[in-house]
Scaffold this active site. Structure first.
Site, PDB file in Angstrom:
ATOM      1  N   ASP A 193      -3.264  -3.271  -2.087  1.00 38.27           N
ATOM      2  CA  ASP A 193      -3.914  -2.023  -2.504  1.00 38.27           C
ATOM      3  C   ASP A 193      -3.221  -1.572  -3.792  1.00 38.27           C
ATOM      4  O   ASP A 193      -2.000  -1.364  -3.813  1.00 38.27           O
ATOM      5  CB  ASP A 193      -3.737  -0.998  -1.376  1.00 38.27           C
ATOM      6  CG  ASP A 193      -4.498   0.299  -1.617  1.00 38.27           C
ATOM      7  OD1 ASP A 193      -4.693   0.684  -2.788  1.00 38.27           O
ATOM      8  OD2 ASP A 193      -4.867   0.942  -0.613  1.00 38.27           O
TER       9      ASP A 193
ATOM     10  N   HIS B 142     -11.538   3.401   4.901  1.00 38.74           N
ATOM     11  CA  HIS B 142     -10.483   2.635   4.201  1.00 38.74           C
ATOM     12  C   HIS B 142      -9.083   3.007   4.698  1.00 38.74           C
ATOM     13  O   HIS B 142      -8.144   2.242   4.496  1.00 38.74           O
ATOM     14  CB  HIS B 142     -10.586   2.775   2.668  1.00 38.74           C
ATOM     15  CG  HIS B 142     -10.136   4.086   2.102  1.00 38.74           C
ATOM     16  ND1 HIS B 142      -9.728   4.241   0.794  1.00 38.74           N
ATOM     17  CD2 HIS B 142     -10.036   5.315   2.667  1.00 38.74           C
ATOM     18  CE1 HIS B 142      -9.397   5.496   0.567  1.00 38.74           C
ATOM     19  NE2 HIS B 142      -9.574   6.166   1.679  1.00 38.74           N
TER      20      HIS B 142
ATOM     21  N   HIS C 256      -0.263   3.696   1.520  1.00 44.24           N
ATOM     22  CA  HIS C 256      -0.702   4.239   2.807  1.00 44.24           C
ATOM     23  C   HIS C 256      -0.515   3.209   3.921  1.00 44.24           C
ATOM     24  O   HIS C 256      -0.284   2.027   3.643  1.00 44.24           O
ATOM     25  CB  HIS C 256      -2.189   4.610   2.728  1.00 44.24           C
ATOM     26  CG  HIS C 256      -2.532   5.487   1.565  1.00 44.24           C
ATOM     27  ND1 HIS C 256      -2.987   4.976   0.370  1.00 44.24           N
ATOM     28  CD2 HIS C 256      -2.468   6.832   1.414  1.00 44.24           C
ATOM     29  CE1 HIS C 256      -3.188   5.983  -0.483  1.00 44.24           C
ATOM     30  NE2 HIS C 256      -2.884   7.117   0.117  1.00 44.24           N
TER      31      HIS C 256
ATOM     32  N   ASP D 217      -3.051   1.117  -5.173  1.00 43.77           N
ATOM     33  CA  ASP D 217      -2.366   2.416  -5.118  1.00 43.77           C
ATOM     34  C   ASP D 217      -0.927   2.305  -4.615  1.00 43.77           C
ATOM     35  O   ASP D 217      -0.207   3.307  -4.549  1.00 43.77           O
ATOM     36  CB  ASP D 217      -3.181   3.472  -4.357  1.00 43.77           C
ATOM     37  CG  ASP D 217      -3.265   3.258  -2.855  1.00 43.77           C
ATOM     38  OD1 ASP D 217      -2.363   2.658  -2.258  1.00 43.77           O
ATOM     39  OD2 ASP D 217      -4.264   3.740  -2.257  1.00 43.77           O
TER      40      ASP D 217
ATOM     41  N   ASP E 191       0.828  -1.212   0.000  1.00 47.32           N
ATOM     42  CA  ASP E 191       0.000   0.000   0.000  1.00 47.32           C
ATOM     43  C   ASP E 191       0.864   1.264   0.000  1.00 47.32           C
ATOM     44  O   ASP E 191       1.936   1.282   0.600  1.00 47.32           O
ATOM     45  CB  ASP E 191      -0.863  -0.025   1.283  1.00 47.32           C
ATOM     46  CG  ASP E 191      -2.145   0.767   1.187  1.00 47.32           C
ATOM     47  OD1 ASP E 191      -2.145   1.841   0.559  1.00 47.32           O
ATOM     48  OD2 ASP E 191      -3.148   0.310   1.756  1.00 47.32           O
TER      49      ASP E 191
HETATM   50  N1  LIG Z   1      -6.841   2.353   1.426  1.00 48.45           N
HETATM   51  C1  LIG Z   1      -6.514   3.588   1.084  1.00 48.45           C
HETATM   52  N2  LIG Z   1      -6.402   3.922  -0.175  1.00 48.45           N
HETATM   53  N3  LIG Z   1      -6.329   4.468   2.084  1.00 48.45           N
HETATM   54  C2  LIG Z   1      -6.053   5.857   1.906  1.00 48.45           C
HETATM   55  C3  LIG Z   1      -5.994   6.580   3.222  1.00 48.45           C
HETATM   56  C4  LIG Z   1      -5.631   8.026   3.078  1.00 48.45           C
HETATM   57  C5  LIG Z   1      -5.479   8.783   4.388  1.00 48.45           C
HETATM   58  N4  LIG Z   1      -4.362   8.289   5.151  1.00 48.45           N
HETATM   59  C6  LIG Z   1      -6.768   8.696   5.211  1.00 48.45           C
HETATM   60  O1  LIG Z   1      -6.755   8.217   6.298  1.00 48.45           O
HETATM   61  O2  LIG Z   1      -7.792   9.099   4.743  1.00 48.45           O
HETATM   62 MN   LIG Z   2      -5.083   0.829   1.531  1.00 47.03          MN
HETATM   63 MN   LIG Z   3      -3.714   3.007  -0.303  1.00 47.22          MN
END
Ligand SMILES: NC(=[NH2+])NCCC[C@H](N)C(=O)O
Ligand SMILES: [Mn+2]
Ligand SMILES: [Mn+2]
Length: 313
Positions: free
Chosen positions: A240, A153, A138, A242, A136
């Site tokens: 993920d 998420h 993140h 991303d 990920d």
């Molecule tokens: N599963 C993902 N794409 N997560 C993105 C999270 C972005 C950010 N850290 C939030 O808490 O909103």
């Molecule tokens: Mn994620």
């Molecule tokens: Mn992510």
């Protein structure tokens, strides 16, 4: 992999994310031929269909019962779509648990990353010491106290480690806990302050993009697999999309530049296959409405095939 049958479960859900569209991921992946591609690898694919959100009236009742009043939930948290996420993940946990029970490999197509609250809840009922690879951009380690957005998420790994709103962590109740030292995040480049603190204090291993630049994907994966394979009885991959660079994977709701490239991602998944450690997997955050010429959908298809044994030669 312990056996050859793969149970494919679609979770077309997007309310945990920042934008609409991840709910269209499973259908796009299936239309792009994932079942056919896996069948070509001599894998028996059982299409388990979809997990659908029960009627929302039922969801509101559930929160009302557990917290006293419905108003309490909305007034006291900034969690977006909490009721829907509780219902969806409770149903998902049941479906995934049944798949593991039957001895099949669960392959889950998301959906945004909030669905991993349910998938991992189901898997953990069957593994006393589950390792987790979280691929990920993140950390997904926020709670309602640290989240800058309220999007669930971004909290799902925290919930899987027992942190967060009690209505979310209770979904995991009847399962074995996950040891944070058996959790490895790979590809991180966007962490909120609370997530950094969590990683440091709870001993989650995080291979950031800096580590991948420095050591190369090969060494990062060797170290990651050594950690998740040590003393565990199963390893779940939460992938993920991303984690990839937005040039490779534009079709995702929270893209972050400076990500994993096409070959690094395939190498990582090929090495996971070779290790024989992975016992379940999910691919999340594919958003076909943001894609360019099906690039992200095709990439995700290929990355699933690499995990399940496709090689170049
Ligand atoms: N599963 C993902 N794409 N997560 C993105 C999270 C972005 C950010 N850290 C939030 O808490 O909103
Ligand atoms: Mn994620
Ligand atoms: Mn992510």
């Amino acid at each position: 992999m312990t056996n050859n049958a793969v149970s494919l479960l679609s979770v077309p859900f997007g309310l945990g994310g920042a934008r609409q569209g991840a709910e269209l991921g499973p259908k796009a992946l299936i239309e792009a031929g994932i079942i056919r591609h896996l069948t070509k690898l001599n894998i028996q694919v059982i299409n388990e269909g979809e997990v659908v959100l029960p009627p929302i009236a039922a969801a509101s009742e559930l929160s009302a019962i557990d917290t006293g009043t419905k108003q309490f939930v909305s007034a006291s948290t900034n969690l977006k779509y909490l009721d829907e996420i509780i219902m969806l993940n409770t149903a998902t946990a049941e479906r995934v648990s049944n798949i593991v029970q039957q001895g099949h490999f669960p392959l889950i197509l998301g959906g945004d990353h909030s669905i991993s609250i349910g998938t991992i809840a189901g898997i953990r009922r069957h593994y006393r010491n589950l390792g987790v690879i979280w691929f990920d951009a993140h950390g997904d380690l926020n709670t309602e106290a640290t989240s800058p957005t309220g999007n669930i998420h971004g909290m799902s790994l925290a919930v899987n480690l027992g942190q967060g709103h009690p209505l979310l962590t209770q979904i995991q109740q009847s399962a074995y806990p996950i040891d944070p030292s058996k959790v490895v995040i790979i590809g991180a480049r966007s962490l909120d302050q609370g997530e950094r603190e969590y990683i440091r204090s709870f001993g989650v291993t995080c291979f950031t993009m800096h580590d991948i630049d420095r050591k190369g994907m090969m060494r990062v994966m060797e170290e990651a697999l050594a950690i998740v394979g040590n003393g565990t009885d199963g390893v779940h991959l939460s992938f993920d999309i991303d984690s990839l660079d937005p040039h490779e994977a534009p079709g995702t709701g929270t893209p972050v530049q400076g990500g994993v490239n096409y070959r690094e991602a395939h190498l990582a998944l090929e090495l996971m296959h070779e290790s024989g450690l992975i016992t379940s997997a999910e691919y999340v955050e594919v958003n076909p409405t943001l894609d360019h010429d099906k690039r992200t959908v095709r990439l995700a298809n290929g990355l699933i095939c690499s995990l399940l044994g496709q090689t170049i030669l």
